[in-house]
Design a protein around this motif. Structure first.
Motif, PDB file in Angstrom:
ATOM      1  N   ASP A  44      14.170  10.384  16.376  1.00  0.00           N
ATOM      2  CA  ASP A  44      13.630  10.614  15.044  1.00  0.00           C
ATOM      3  C   ASP A  44      12.115  10.642  15.056  1.00  0.00           C
ATOM      4  OD1 ASP A  44      14.659  11.281  12.572  1.00  0.00           O
ATOM      5  OD2 ASP A  44      15.772   9.410  12.367  1.00  0.00           O
ATOM      6  N   ILE A  45      11.529  11.325  14.066  1.00  0.00           N
ATOM      7  CA  ILE A  45      10.077  11.400  13.969  1.00  0.00           C
ATOM      8  C   ILE A  45       9.525  10.002  13.672  1.00  0.00           C
ATOM      9  CG2 ILE A  45       9.941  11.888  11.475  1.00  0.00           C
ATOM     10  CD1 ILE A  45       7.917  13.765  14.090  1.00  0.00           C
ATOM     11  N   PRO A  46       8.518   9.543  14.392  1.00  0.00           N
ATOM     12  CA  PRO A  46       7.976   8.206  14.123  1.00  0.00           C
ATOM     13  C   PRO A  46       7.037   8.232  12.913  1.00  0.00           C
ATOM     14  CG  PRO A  46       6.836   9.197  15.979  1.00  0.00           C
ATOM     15  CD  PRO A  46       7.890  10.180  15.566  1.00  0.00           C
ATOM     16  N   PHE A  47       7.249   7.340  11.974  1.00  0.00           N
ATOM     17  CA  PHE A  47       6.369   7.299  10.806  1.00  0.00           C
ATOM     18  C   PHE A  47       6.260   5.872  10.292  1.00  0.00           C
ATOM     19  CE2 PHE A  47      10.577   7.822   8.896  1.00  0.00           C
ATOM     20  CZ  PHE A  47      10.539   6.938   7.832  1.00  0.00           C
ATOM     21  N   THR A  48       5.174   5.630   9.566  1.00  0.00           N
ATOM     22  CA  THR A  48       4.998   4.368   8.843  1.00  0.00           C
ATOM     23  C   THR A  48       4.614   4.704   7.409  1.00  0.00           C
ATOM     24  OG1 THR A  48       2.680   4.254   9.562  1.00  0.00           O
ATOM     25  CG2 THR A  48       4.301   3.031  10.861  1.00  0.00           C
ATOM     26  N   THR A  49       5.101   3.928   6.483  1.00  0.00           N
ATOM     27  CA  THR A  49       4.740   4.110   5.086  1.00  0.00           C
ATOM     28  C   THR A  49       3.565   3.200   4.735  1.00  0.00           C
ATOM     29  OG1 THR A  49       6.464   2.520   4.505  1.00  0.00           O
ATOM     30  CG2 THR A  49       7.020   4.848   4.325  1.00  0.00           C
ATOM     31  N   ILE A  50       2.749   3.652   3.801  1.00  0.00           N
ATOM     32  CA  ILE A  50       1.524   2.943   3.438  1.00  0.00           C
ATOM     33  C   ILE A  50       1.665   2.398   2.023  1.00  0.00           C
ATOM     34  CG2 ILE A  50      -0.972   3.135   3.148  1.00  0.00           C
ATOM     35  CD1 ILE A  50      -0.795   5.603   5.046  1.00  0.00           C
ATOM     36  N   TYR A  51       1.568   1.093   1.878  1.00  0.00           N
ATOM     37  CA  TYR A  51       1.620   0.434   0.574  1.00  0.00           C
ATOM     38  C   TYR A  51       0.356  -0.398   0.393  1.00  0.00           C
ATOM     39  CZ  TYR A  51       6.533   1.621  -0.179  1.00  0.00           C
ATOM     40  OH  TYR A  51       7.713   2.296  -0.387  1.00  0.00           O
ATOM     41  N   THR A  52      -0.159  -0.416  -0.824  1.00  0.00           N
ATOM     42  CA  THR A  52      -1.297  -1.267  -1.146  1.00  0.00           C
ATOM     43  C   THR A  52      -0.920  -2.205  -2.290  1.00  0.00           C
ATOM     44  OG1 THR A  52      -2.187   0.398  -2.670  1.00  0.00           O
ATOM     45  CG2 THR A  52      -2.986   0.439  -0.392  1.00  0.00           C
ATOM     46  N   GLN A  53      -1.663  -3.280  -2.388  1.00  0.00           N
ATOM     47  CA  GLN A  53      -1.355  -4.292  -3.402  1.00  0.00           C
ATOM     48  C   GLN A  53      -2.655  -4.914  -3.898  1.00  0.00           C
ATOM     49  OE1 GLN A  53       0.706  -7.783  -1.935  1.00  0.00           O
ATOM     50  NE2 GLN A  53       1.884  -7.955  -3.834  1.00  0.00           N
ATOM     51  N   HIS A  54      -2.882  -4.865  -5.212  1.00  0.00           N
ATOM     52  CA  HIS A  54      -4.065  -5.527  -5.737  1.00  0.00           C
ATOM     53  C   HIS A  54      -3.770  -7.007  -5.980  1.00  0.00           C
ATOM     54  CE1 HIS A  54      -2.461  -5.643  -9.834  1.00  0.00           C
ATOM     55  NE2 HIS A  54      -2.220  -4.342  -9.766  1.00  0.00           N
ATOM     56  N   ALA A  55      -4.770  -7.742  -6.324  1.00  0.00           N
ATOM     57  CA  ALA A  55      -4.695  -9.205  -6.308  1.00  0.00           C
ATOM     58  C   ALA A  55      -3.536  -9.771  -7.115  1.00  0.00           C
ATOM     59  CB  ALA A  55      -6.023  -9.788  -6.808  1.00  0.00           C
ATOM     60  N   PHE A  56      -3.260  -9.178  -8.275  1.00  0.00           N
ATOM     61  CA  PHE A  56      -2.233  -9.761  -9.140  1.00  0.00           C
ATOM     62  C   PHE A  56      -1.028  -8.835  -9.326  1.00  0.00           C
ATOM     63  CE2 PHE A  56      -6.407 -11.397 -10.427  1.00  0.00           C
ATOM     64  CZ  PHE A  56      -6.207 -12.752 -10.165  1.00  0.00           C
ATOM     65  N   GLU A  57      -0.895  -7.846  -8.456  1.00  0.00           N
ATOM     66  CA  GLU A  57       0.211  -6.906  -8.569  1.00  0.00           C
ATOM     67  C   GLU A  57       1.522  -7.556  -8.127  1.00  0.00           C
ATOM     68  OE1 GLU A  57       1.498  -2.393  -7.084  1.00  0.00           O
ATOM     69  OE2 GLU A  57      -0.400  -3.300  -6.450  1.00  0.00           O
ATOM     70  N   GLN A  58       2.552  -7.303  -8.876  1.00  0.00           N
ATOM     71  CA  GLN A  58       3.889  -7.764  -8.487  1.00  0.00           C
ATOM     72  C   GLN A  58       4.490  -6.694  -7.571  1.00  0.00           C
ATOM     73  OE1 GLN A  58       6.398  -9.025 -11.725  1.00  0.00           O
ATOM     74  NE2 GLN A  58       4.692  -9.950 -12.856  1.00  0.00           N
ATOM     75  N   GLY A  59       4.650  -7.035  -6.341  1.00  0.00           N
ATOM     76  CA  GLY A  59       5.126  -6.065  -5.366  1.00  0.00           C
ATOM     77  C   GLY A  59       3.966  -5.263  -4.791  1.00  0.00           C
ATOM     78  N   ALA A  60       4.187  -3.977  -4.527  1.00  0.00           N
ATOM     79  CA  ALA A  60       3.163  -3.124  -3.932  1.00  0.00           C
ATOM     80  C   ALA A  60       3.379  -1.692  -4.384  1.00  0.00           C
ATOM     81  CB  ALA A  60       3.205  -3.224  -2.412  1.00  0.00           C
ATOM     82  N   THR A  61       2.347  -0.855  -4.200  1.00  0.00           N
ATOM     83  CA  THR A  61       2.385   0.541  -4.635  1.00  0.00           C
ATOM     84  C   THR A  61       2.387   1.464  -3.430  1.00  0.00           C
ATOM     85  OG1 THR A  61       1.186   0.004  -6.661  1.00  0.00           O
ATOM     86  CG2 THR A  61       1.208   2.321  -5.983  1.00  0.00           C
ATOM     87  N   TYR A  62       3.313   2.410  -3.433  1.00  0.00           N
ATOM     88  CA  TYR A  62       3.402   3.388  -2.347  1.00  0.00           C
ATOM     89  C   TYR A  62       2.203   4.324  -2.398  1.00  0.00           C
ATOM     90  CZ  TYR A  62       5.051   7.419   0.341  1.00  0.00           C
ATOM     91  OH  TYR A  62       5.175   8.459   1.235  1.00  0.00           O
TER      92      TYR A  62
END
Length: 308
Positions: A44-62
């Motif tokens: 399979d093609i190798p990949f990584t997903t990128i998520y960021t999270q600000h200080a008070f965010e619940q969870g993370a954003t793609y």
């Protein structure tokens, strides 16, 4: 070569142009056999997903996905044949590889034939727990790297040629057919031709296909790029990939064609799983007979399957 439904052919096309079989019909004939577990990091093609999270965010954003390089490892048994000493076979294997040039790993099934580009990443490792001179064989592990991690099939081309003279300022309209059976977006490539005199201008499509990456999916549904006037007898190659490692538009005559583009760029790839569809092209300022050709690359994430 016609394969039975149960067969898979694995070949190495060396950087020196030599082609050898390591698995499937004909394996061992040239002194090479792929060992069990001898193909690593090639599926399979190798990949990584990128998520960021600000200080008070619940969870993370793609925030995107990064396609990584592959680091394939190929392990074969190199052995003597009726016409070659094991050392000659071993030396032949070494000549197939280089850290400075591409070797192709070919995988052929009854439904497809695809190749992966590999360069030698590190020195080869040889099993010396047994005497290869006495056994006339040895196991060779070859660490590789694929900066281009896709499995490639031949591109699909479709040309269009103007049948009318537009040097009077009129416009000729036509269509070319594009498609994308793969599960990932692909970027079109164009070859534009000019007449013998300067002034040919092409109009090429850059439809959004509903892509929201630039937040203009609706506004750019019918987006086109009006290419600059070309020189006489000029060819211009356009690689629409916005992340290409070279300028998007390159002329066969003018090394600074990108300056003539005045900042205009192509923005959108073809979406995955796109059935063949006609898209419009147009030309003005050219005699009859000038043409344009579209290329649909065929990169696949796996060595087989996934065809729509």
């Amino acid at each position: 070569m016609a394969l039975r439904r149960s067969e898979t052919l694995v070949e190495i096309e060396g950087c020196n142009g030599d082609l050898v079989t390591i698995s499937g019909p004909g394996q061992g004939r040239e002194g090479f056999q792929l060992l069990e577990g001898g193909l690593q990091d090639v599926y399979d093609i190798p990949f990584t997903t990128i998520y960021t999270q600000h200080a008070f965010e619940q969870g993370a954003t793609y925030n995107g996905m990064r396609i990584e390089r592959r680091t394939p490892v190929i392990t074969v048994l190199a052995h003597a044949t009726s016409s070659r000493h094991w050392m000659a076979v071993d030396e032949r294997w070494a000549e197939l590889w280089s850290p400075l040039a591409d070797t192709k790993l070919w995988v052929t099934t009854p439904d497809s034939r695809r190749h992966l580009l590999i360069r030698q990443l590190e020195h080869m490792r040889v099993d010396l727990s047994v005497d290869p001179h006495g056994e006339q064989k040895t196991e060779i592990e070859t660490p590789g790297v694929s900066g281009d991690p896709w499995w490639w099939e031949p591109s699909v081309f479709d040309p269009w040629k103007s049948t009318i003279d537009t040097t009077d300022g009129s416009t000729a309209y036509g269509t070319v057919t594009v498609s994308n059976p793969t599960p990932y977006p692909i970027w079109l490539k164009w070859r534009c031709q000019a007449g013998p005199n300067p002034g040919t201008k092409w109009t090429l499509p850059d439809f959004s296909w509903g892509n929201k990456i630039h937040r203009r999916a609706v506004e750019d549904a019918d987006r086109v790029i009006h290419m600059p006037a070309m020189l006489g007898n000029e060819h211009v190659d356009v690689e629409t990939d916005e992340n290409a490692k070279r300028e998007q538009a390159r002329s066969t005559l003018d090394t600074q064609f990108y300056m003539r583009m005045e900042g205009k760029t192509f923005l959108y790839p073809l979406p995955p799983r796109l059935d063949p569809v006609e898209i419009p092209v147009a030309v003005t300022g050219a005699p009859a007979g000038v043409g344009v050709r579209v290329e649909c690359p065929r990169p696949w994430p796996r060595p087989w399957g996934q065809r729509r």
